[in-house]
Design a protein around this motif. Structure first.
Motif, PDB file in Angstrom:
ATOM      1  N   ASN A 188      -3.852   3.465   0.150  1.00 30.85           N
ATOM      2  CA  ASN A 188      -4.061   3.149  -1.260  1.00 30.85           C
ATOM      3  C   ASN A 188      -3.480   1.768  -1.529  1.00 30.85           C
ATOM      4  O   ASN A 188      -2.261   1.590  -1.457  1.00 30.85           O
ATOM      5  CB  ASN A 188      -3.355   4.185  -2.146  1.00 30.85           C
TER       6      ASN A 188
ATOM      7  N   LEU B 228      -2.168  -1.101  -3.695  1.00 32.47           N
ATOM      8  CA  LEU B 228      -1.589  -1.119  -5.032  1.00 32.47           C
ATOM      9  C   LEU B 228      -1.969  -2.352  -5.843  1.00 32.47           C
ATOM     10  O   LEU B 228      -2.169  -3.432  -5.300  1.00 32.47           O
ATOM     11  CB  LEU B 228      -0.063  -1.014  -4.947  1.00 32.47           C
ATOM     12  N   ARG B 229      -2.015  -2.156  -7.155  1.00 34.91           N
ATOM     13  CA  ARG B 229      -2.262  -3.222  -8.133  1.00 34.91           C
ATOM     14  C   ARG B 229      -0.927  -3.897  -8.452  1.00 34.91           C
ATOM     15  O   ARG B 229       0.132  -3.302  -8.269  1.00 34.91           O
ATOM     16  CB  ARG B 229      -2.850  -2.628  -9.407  1.00 34.91           C
TER      17      ARG B 229
ATOM     18  N   LEU C 258      -4.809   7.654  -4.847  1.00 31.79           N
ATOM     19  CA  LEU C 258      -4.350   7.151  -6.137  1.00 31.79           C
ATOM     20  C   LEU C 258      -5.562   6.651  -6.915  1.00 31.79           C
ATOM     21  O   LEU C 258      -6.215   5.692  -6.512  1.00 31.79           O
ATOM     22  CB  LEU C 258      -3.330   6.028  -5.932  1.00 31.79           C
TER      23      LEU C 258
ATOM     24  N   THR D  76       5.494   3.804   1.173  1.00 32.02           N
ATOM     25  CA  THR D  76       5.065   2.429   0.952  1.00 32.02           C
ATOM     26  C   THR D  76       4.972   1.726   2.299  1.00 32.02           C
ATOM     27  O   THR D  76       5.819   1.923   3.169  1.00 32.02           O
ATOM     28  CB  THR D  76       6.075   1.701   0.042  1.00 32.02           C
TER      29      THR D  76
ATOM     30  N   CYS E 106       0.844  -1.196   0.000  1.00 40.29           N
ATOM     31  CA  CYS E 106       0.000   0.000   0.000  1.00 40.29           C
ATOM     32  C   CYS E 106       0.875   1.240   0.000  1.00 40.29           C
ATOM     33  O   CYS E 106       2.036   1.186   0.394  1.00 40.29           O
ATOM     34  CB  CYS E 106      -0.870   0.042   1.254  1.00 40.29           C
TER      35      CYS E 106
ATOM     36  N   LEU F 126       5.885   2.204  -8.726  1.00 40.49           N
ATOM     37  CA  LEU F 126       5.335   3.240  -7.847  1.00 40.49           C
ATOM     38  C   LEU F 126       5.634   2.910  -6.383  1.00 40.49           C
ATOM     39  O   LEU F 126       6.002   3.787  -5.597  1.00 40.49           O
ATOM     40  CB  LEU F 126       3.820   3.363  -8.085  1.00 40.49           C
ATOM     41  N   SER F 127       5.516   1.645  -6.024  1.00 38.90           N
ATOM     42  CA  SER F 127       5.851   1.211  -4.672  1.00 38.90           C
ATOM     43  C   SER F 127       7.308   1.533  -4.349  1.00 38.90           C
ATOM     44  O   SER F 127       7.613   2.048  -3.268  1.00 38.90           O
ATOM     45  CB  SER F 127       5.604  -0.290  -4.522  1.00 38.90           C
TER      46      SER F 127
ATOM     47  N   SER G 173      -9.016   2.590  -2.182  1.00 38.13           N
ATOM     48  CA  SER G 173      -8.407   3.613  -1.329  1.00 38.13           C
ATOM     49  C   SER G 173      -9.334   3.878  -0.156  1.00 38.13           C
ATOM     50  O   SER G 173     -10.543   4.050  -0.335  1.00 38.13           O
ATOM     51  CB  SER G 173      -8.188   4.910  -2.115  1.00 38.13           C
TER      52      SER G 173
ATOM     53  N   GLY H  52       1.470   8.561 -11.858  1.00 44.00           N
ATOM     54  CA  GLY H  52       0.136   8.198 -11.378  1.00 44.00           C
ATOM     55  C   GLY H  52      -0.806   9.390 -11.409  1.00 44.00           C
ATOM     56  O   GLY H  52      -0.383  10.536 -11.526  1.00 44.00           O
TER      57      GLY H  52
ATOM     58  N   ALA I 107      -5.662   2.871  -7.822  1.00 49.01           N
ATOM     59  CA  ALA I 107      -5.470   1.872  -6.769  1.00 49.01           C
ATOM     60  C   ALA I 107      -6.605   0.856  -6.823  1.00 49.01           C
ATOM     61  O   ALA I 107      -7.702   1.155  -7.308  1.00 49.01           O
ATOM     62  CB  ALA I 107      -5.439   2.554  -5.400  1.00 49.01           C
TER      63      ALA I 107
ATOM     64  N   ASP J 185       1.890  -1.995 -10.118  1.00 48.16           N
ATOM     65  CA  ASP J 185       2.404  -0.780  -9.484  1.00 48.16           C
ATOM     66  C   ASP J 185       3.718  -0.944  -8.729  1.00 48.16           C
ATOM     67  O   ASP J 185       4.027  -0.165  -7.836  1.00 48.16           O
ATOM     68  CB  ASP J 185       1.346  -0.219  -8.519  1.00 48.16           C
TER      69      ASP J 185
END
Length: 186
Positions: A81, A83-84, A119, A44, A30, A90-91, A125, A107, A122, A87
């Motif tokens: 958020n 994460l997928r 996000l 993160t 997340c 981004l993490s 969220s 993002g 996400a 991602d």
């Protein structure tokens, strides 16, 4: 007064053993965000979970040395958020490297009820108002009552286990298991 060297070594050993043991837990990755004094903050985290359904409440454990901790404490708000699996970059960005606003360049970000960064892509969220906190060791456990919830695009969560990113696979639906992960001899 300092502790005897043998006692310090034993405590370090216990901490190292604890960290090694905790690596066995798979956690959803997340990004915990907050906004304070007109600045966005985020980091993160995998130490997040539901606390209660009535009222809807989540918790996040955040190291007190981080800017995100200070922002949550000052503003009394945060967003979790989830994460997928796409991602990972981004993490990694939110776990080190650039600070503050630079982390939010990739993002698409918005806000909901509290003003904490959300996000858009996400999985989900949880936009929260801080209702309680507990300091323990190096971290604070923040309890946030969910003001708004945003369900994002369908997908699978990004996971973290044993020092590496992972994702769920559905072999029954023809999805291969990622080759780079160790599946306990399978």
């Amino acid at each position: 007064m300092s502790k005897p060297a043998a006692e310090e070594a034993e405590q370090e050993s216990a901490a190292a053993q604890f960290k090694r043991g905790m690596r066995s837990l798979a956690g959803a990755v997340c990004i915990v965000t907050s906004s304070s004094n007109g600045r966005r903050h985020g980091m993160t985290a995998t130490a997040v979970c539901s606390a209660t359904a009535e009222p809807p409440t989540v918790l996040a454990c955040i190291n007190r040395a981080t800017a995100t901790h200070r922002a949550v404490r000052e503003a009394g708000l945060f967003c979790i958020n989830v994460l997928r699996h796409e991602d990972q970059a981004l993490s990694m960005l939110f776990s080190g490297g650039p600070r503050a606003e630079e982390r939010f360049r990739p993002g698409q970000w918005t806000t909901l009820a509290t003003g904490a960064p959300v996000l858009v892509d996400a999985l989900v969220s949880f936009d929260c108002r801080l209702v309680n906190s507990l300091d323990h060791g190096t971290h604070t456990i923040f309890l946030g009552e969910v003001e708004r919830l945003q369900i994002g695009r369908k997908g699978k969560p990004l996971l973290y286990s044993d020092g590496q990113y992972a994702k769920l696979a559905s072999p029954a639906h023809g999805e291969p298991l990622p080759e780079e992960l160790d599946y306990w001899g399978e």
